[in-house]
Design a protein around this motif. Structure first.
Motif, PDB file in Angstrom:
ATOM      1  N   SER A   1       0.825  -1.205   0.000  1.00  0.00           N
ATOM      2  CA  SER A   1       0.000   0.000   0.000  1.00  0.00           C
ATOM      3  C   SER A   1       0.864   1.262   0.000  1.00  0.00           C
ATOM      4  O   SER A   1       0.563   2.235  -0.700  1.00  0.00           O
TER       5      SER A   1
ATOM      6  N   ARG B   1      -4.691   4.282  -5.180  1.00  0.00           N
ATOM      7  CA  ARG B   1      -4.911   4.779  -3.840  1.00  0.00           C
ATOM      8  C   ARG B   1      -5.076   3.586  -2.900  1.00  0.00           C
ATOM      9  O   ARG B   1      -5.529   2.524  -3.312  1.00  0.00           O
ATOM     10  N   GLU B   2      -4.743   3.815  -1.645  1.00  0.00           N
ATOM     11  CA  GLU B   2      -4.679   2.704  -0.693  1.00  0.00           C
ATOM     12  C   GLU B   2      -5.995   1.933  -0.638  1.00  0.00           C
ATOM     13  O   GLU B   2      -6.005   0.702  -0.632  1.00  0.00           O
ATOM     14  N   HIS B   3      -7.121   2.653  -0.646  1.00  0.00           N
ATOM     15  CA  HIS B   3      -8.399   1.960  -0.493  1.00  0.00           C
ATOM     16  C   HIS B   3      -8.813   1.243  -1.775  1.00  0.00           C
ATOM     17  O   HIS B   3      -9.766   0.460  -1.762  1.00  0.00           O
TER      18      HIS B   3
ATOM     19  N   LEU C   1      -6.697  -0.777  -3.565  1.00  0.00           N
ATOM     20  CA  LEU C   1      -5.893  -1.976  -3.788  1.00  0.00           C
ATOM     21  C   LEU C   1      -6.721  -3.231  -3.556  1.00  0.00           C
ATOM     22  O   LEU C   1      -7.333  -3.406  -2.506  1.00  0.00           O
TER      23      LEU C   1
ATOM     24  N   THR D   1      -2.228  -6.312  -4.340  1.00  0.00           N
ATOM     25  CA  THR D   1      -1.308  -6.355  -3.203  1.00  0.00           C
ATOM     26  C   THR D   1      -0.251  -7.436  -3.406  1.00  0.00           C
ATOM     27  O   THR D   1       0.941  -7.225  -3.159  1.00  0.00           O
TER      28      THR D   1
END
Length: 224
Positions: free
Chosen positions: A65, A75-77, A79, A84
Motif C-alpha cells: 500500500s 490509492r490505498e483503499h 488496492l 497487493t
C-alpha cells in the motif's frame, strides 16, 4: 593483498632447493591472489534477503500500500488482494536484483562463502596448475604442488600418483596448516618455508635422492 619482495622469493626458492636436495621428489609452489566470486553463494544470500526484507518492510509500514501510494499507482483503499500480491512480488524481484548486484561486488561474494565451496574451487584451480606446470611429467611421478589462494584462505597440496601410492593424503595437512598460519600472521614467506620443509621431510622419508637427482621443475614461487 600479499606483497612479496625479491628477497622473499629468494628465500622460498632456497627452501625448495634445500628440500629437494634430500629427495628425488619435486616441489612446486604457486600462489593465487585472484578474487573469485561464487555465483551460488551470492544467489543464495540474495534470495534470502529478497524473502525477508519485503516482509520486514511490510511489518514496518512500508508494504504494498505504501509503495502504491508513493508511485501513484493506486490509492490505498483501491488496492485489491491481487494487486497487493503483485506489488509484494515486485518488491521481492527488485530486492533480489539489487541484492545480487550489491553482493556480487562486495567481499561477501568470496570471503564469507562456505568453506566447502571455496575448497572445491581452489581444488579445481590447483589441479589445473598441476597439469599446466607439468608436475605430472616428472620421470618417477614424484611431484608435489603446494598451492594457496590468498583471498579464499585455502591451501591445496596435490601429490602425483607416484607419491600418492605410498603416502597417505593426511600427511599434507600439517603443511597446509602452517602455510595458512603464515598467511594469517602476515608472514606468507615463512609460511611457505615451513610448509616446504614439512613436505620435503615426507618426500625425503619415502623418496630418497637418486645418484643423479635431476632438478626437473622450477624452484621459484609462481604467482597465478
Amino acid at each position: 593483498m600479499v606483497a612479496l619482495t625479491e628477497h622473499d622469493h629468494g628465500r622460498i626458492e632456497t627452501a625448495i632447493s634445500t628440500a629437494e636436495a634430500m629427495t628425488s621428489g619435486e616441489i612446486v609452489c604457486t600462489l593465487s591472489t585472484e578474487r573469485h566470486r561464487y555465483v551460488e553463494w551470492v544467489l543464495a544470500l540474495a534470495a534470502l534477503i529478497a524473502f525477508l526484507l519485503p516482509v520486514l518492510l511490510t511489518l514496518a509500514g512500508y508494504g504494498p500500500s505504501f509503495w502504491a501510494a508513493a508511485f501513484g499507482l493506486w490509492r490505498e483503499h483501491q488496492l485489491t488482494d491481487w494487486q497487493t500480491v503483485e506489488i509484494f512480488a515486485l518488491m521481492q524481484v527488485v530486492t533480489l536484483a539489487l541484492a545480487t548486484l550489491a553482493l556480487w561486488w562486495s567481499p561477501l561474494a568470496q570471503r564469507y562463502a562456505p568453506l566447502s565451496i571455496r575448497r572445491e574451487r581452489v581444488h579445481e584451480i590447483a589441479l589445473k596448475q598441476f597439469l599446466t606446470r607439468g608436475i605430472h611429467l616428472t620421470e618417477a611421478r614424484t611431484g608435489v604442488l603446494i598451492h594457496v589462494s590468498v583471498e579464499d584462505h585455502v591451501v591445496e597440496v596435490i601429490a602425483d600418483e607416484g607419491i600418492y601410492r605410498r603416502v597417505e593424503p593426511e600427511h599434507w595437512g600439517d603443511a597446509a596448516a602452517v602455510l595458512l598460519a603464515g598467511l594469517k600472521s602476515g608472514d606468507p614467506t615463512q609460511g611457505f618455508i615451513n610448509a616446504i620443509g614439512l613436505v620435503g621431510g615426507v618426500l625425503a622419508t619415502y623418496f630418497p635422492p637418486t645418484p643423479d637427482n635431476p632438478d626437473e621443475l622450477p624452484n621459484r614461487l609462481m604467482i597465478v
